[in-house]
Design a protein around this motif. Sequence first.
Motif, mmCIF file in Angstrom:
data_model
loop_
_atom_site.group_PDB
_atom_site.id
_atom_site.type_symbol
_atom_site.label_atom_id
_atom_site.label_comp_id
_atom_site.label_asym_id
_atom_site.label_seq_id
_atom_site.Cartn_x
_atom_site.Cartn_y
_atom_site.Cartn_z
ATOM 1 N N PRO A 94 -7.374 7.595 0.359
ATOM 2 C CA PRO A 94 -8.685 6.963 0.143
ATOM 3 C C PRO A 94 -9.506 7.688 -0.905
ATOM 4 N N PRO A 95 -10.478 6.988 -1.484
ATOM 5 C CA PRO A 95 -11.379 7.637 -2.446
ATOM 6 C C PRO A 95 -12.297 8.618 -1.730
ATOM 7 N N LEU A 96 -12.966 9.438 -2.523
ATOM 8 C CA LEU A 96 -13.873 10.428 -1.949
ATOM 9 C C LEU A 96 -15.031 9.761 -1.230
ATOM 10 N N ARG A 97 -15.616 8.741 -1.827
ATOM 11 C CA ARG A 97 -16.748 8.016 -1.245
ATOM 12 C C ARG A 97 -16.705 6.574 -1.728
ATOM 13 N N VAL A 98 -17.358 5.687 -0.952
ATOM 14 C CA VAL A 98 -17.644 4.321 -1.374
ATOM 15 C C VAL A 98 -19.145 4.139 -1.240
ATOM 16 N N GLU A 99 -19.799 3.877 -2.329
ATOM 17 C CA GLU A 99 -21.268 3.806 -2.327
ATOM 18 C C GLU A 99 -21.754 2.368 -2.164
ATOM 19 N N GLY A 100 -23.016 2.237 -1.802
ATOM 20 C CA GLY A 100 -23.676 0.940 -1.795
ATOM 21 C C GLY A 100 -23.204 0.035 -0.670
ATOM 22 N N ALA A 101 -23.244 -1.268 -0.933
ATOM 23 C CA ALA A 101 -22.960 -2.270 0.091
ATOM 24 C C ALA A 101 -21.476 -2.534 0.290
ATOM 25 N N ALA A 102 -20.629 -2.017 -0.599
ATOM 26 C CA ALA A 102 -19.191 -2.240 -0.458
ATOM 27 C C ALA A 102 -18.683 -1.548 0.806
ATOM 28 N N LEU A 103 -17.620 -2.091 1.381
ATOM 29 C CA LEU A 103 -17.007 -1.523 2.576
ATOM 30 C C LEU A 103 -15.506 -1.459 2.372
ATOM 31 N N ARG A 104 -14.941 -0.297 2.616
ATOM 32 C CA ARG A 104 -13.491 -0.099 2.548
ATOM 33 C C ARG A 104 -13.025 0.405 3.913
ATOM 34 N N VAL A 105 -12.009 -0.251 4.473
ATOM 35 C CA VAL A 105 -11.505 0.084 5.799
ATOM 36 C C VAL A 105 -10.019 0.394 5.686
ATOM 37 N N SER A 106 -9.638 1.563 6.154
ATOM 38 C CA SER A 106 -8.242 1.981 6.129
ATOM 39 C C SER A 106 -7.787 2.241 7.566
ATOM 40 N N PHE A 107 -6.609 1.725 7.913
ATOM 41 C CA PHE A 107 -6.111 1.864 9.278
ATOM 42 C C PHE A 107 -5.189 3.069 9.382
ATOM 43 N N LEU A 143 -6.442 -10.114 11.130
ATOM 44 C CA LEU A 143 -5.210 -9.442 10.742
ATOM 45 C C LEU A 143 -4.800 -8.431 11.807
ATOM 46 N N ALA A 144 -3.518 -8.407 12.132
ATOM 47 C CA ALA A 144 -2.959 -7.350 12.974
ATOM 48 C C ALA A 144 -2.619 -6.178 12.067
ATOM 49 N N MET A 145 -3.423 -5.136 12.102
ATOM 50 C CA MET A 145 -3.310 -4.064 11.119
ATOM 51 C C MET A 145 -2.116 -3.149 11.390
ATOM 52 N N ARG A 146 -1.573 -2.597 10.297
ATOM 53 C CA ARG A 146 -0.500 -1.602 10.364
ATOM 54 C C ARG A 146 -0.979 -0.321 9.670
ATOM 55 N N PRO A 147 -0.478 0.844 10.113
ATOM 56 C CA PRO A 147 -0.923 2.103 9.500
ATOM 57 C C PRO A 147 -0.750 2.103 7.983
ATOM 58 N N GLY A 148 -1.772 2.577 7.290
ATOM 59 C CA GLY A 148 -1.792 2.609 5.835
ATOM 60 C C GLY A 148 -2.381 1.377 5.206
ATOM 61 N N GLN A 149 -2.566 0.314 5.979
ATOM 62 C CA GLN A 149 -3.124 -0.935 5.444
ATOM 63 C C GLN A 149 -4.618 -0.765 5.186
ATOM 64 N N VAL A 150 -5.061 -1.338 4.085
ATOM 65 C CA VAL A 150 -6.463 -1.240 3.662
ATOM 66 C C VAL A 150 -7.057 -2.639 3.605
ATOM 67 N N TRP A 151 -8.272 -2.750 4.098
ATOM 68 C CA TRP A 151 -9.029 -4.011 3.999
ATOM 69 C C TRP A 151 -10.354 -3.728 3.332
ATOM 70 N N PRO A 152 -10.826 -4.593 2.405
ATOM 71 C CA PRO A 152 -10.039 -5.683 1.815
ATOM 72 C C PRO A 152 -9.012 -5.136 0.845
ATOM 73 N N ARG A 153 -7.908 -5.856 0.705
ATOM 74 C CA ARG A 153 -6.785 -5.352 -0.089
ATOM 75 C C ARG A 153 -7.203 -5.047 -1.513
ATOM 76 N N ALA A 154 -8.072 -5.877 -2.097
ATOM 77 C CA ALA A 154 -8.467 -5.696 -3.505
ATOM 78 C C ALA A 154 -9.189 -4.370 -3.735
ATOM 79 N N SER A 155 -9.734 -3.769 -2.654
ATOM 80 C CA SER A 155 -10.488 -2.538 -2.851
ATOM 81 C C SER A 155 -9.657 -1.294 -2.656
ATOM 82 N N ALA A 156 -8.322 -1.457 -2.416
ATOM 83 C CA ALA A 156 -7.486 -0.282 -2.191
ATOM 84 C C ALA A 156 -7.485 0.602 -3.413
ATOM 85 N N ALA A 157 -7.515 1.909 -3.142
ATOM 86 C CA ALA A 157 -7.535 2.870 -4.247
ATOM 87 C C ALA A 157 -6.151 3.063 -4.824
#
Length: 333
Positions: free
Chosen positions: A60-73, A319-333
């Motif tokens: 994952p990135p160091l930080r995600v600023e503002g209104a964006a949300l990145r979720v990693s399982f 979505l049934a998440m799996r380890p390493g999966q990131v939501w939303p996909r477009a925001s994956a680092a």
Amino acid sequence: MGGSRASEAWPVSDHFDGSRFFNPGGAPPRRLLDVARWQLGRGGDDWPDRFPSPFPPDRPPLRVEGAALRVSFVGHASFLLQGAGLNILTDPVWSERVSPFSFLGPRRVNPPGIAFDDLPPIDVVLVSHGHYDHLDVETLTRLWRRDRPRIIAPLGHESTIRGQDADIAVTTADWGDAVPLGPGVDAVLEQVHHWTARGVLDRNHALWCGFVLRGLGEGVFFAGDTGFDQGRPFQRVAERHGPLGLALLPIGAYEPRWFMADQHMNPADAVRGFGLLGARQALGFHWGTFRLTDEGIEQPPADLAAALREEGVDPARFLAMRPGQVWPRASAA
């Protein structure tokens, strides 16, 4: 490893009788005789020794600023939530087993979706309750010694968390309490239908909860563990917080139903709860990493797909998440 005991200083309330916490109007945990009946007659599908994720480990990135949300399982009930400049972990477990013993008990069948050393600095840790698959003192101690995060848990868990390191600071709170995390972001402890214990003598001497994160993305609900309870946990969250952007909902550890139904949702329950919440998106967890109950390892996503078809819900929304999966996909680092 000692369990938490309820404090006599806490006032009697609609969910605390002066000694133990309970589910108002709901079912208590199963009796030890029921546990023995389940274990003696236990069947179900065997799990493989390994069930690797199709997703590579996330960095994952160091930080995600503002209104964006990145979720990693990470796996089981562990998510890394990044937004508003905060890095938040839910129920973090990096241990190999979820058990009071290092040599016995449910063992991980896939590695964490983020290597511990690849975690960014953690600001906040949310602990939903004290069961070993959610409260992992070894991981909490590692995180504390590395990052000094804010650790937030429901009432009664401080002694368990501080059991290995008395210097660990823990913020405990009751249902309905809001804990500020940063500018514009609060964690609100919400009533869900579950129970907690670390051993056989400390049942419900501490509380359990879900968390609503206000000000993170469009709002996030992390349910922890919960039974459906006639939909009441989801109705309460919707009434108190309005439509949220994201719901993190458990979809595993549900068989046999005679034993598990009151305390663990199955995927059909989770889809109904998602509908009651009115959330935009759901991510399913609590499956595929530790064998806790009798359903097969791939049964939860199959049952989830069937429930979504039955309710006419677009499968991309849950979505049934799996380890390493990131939501939303477009925001994956």
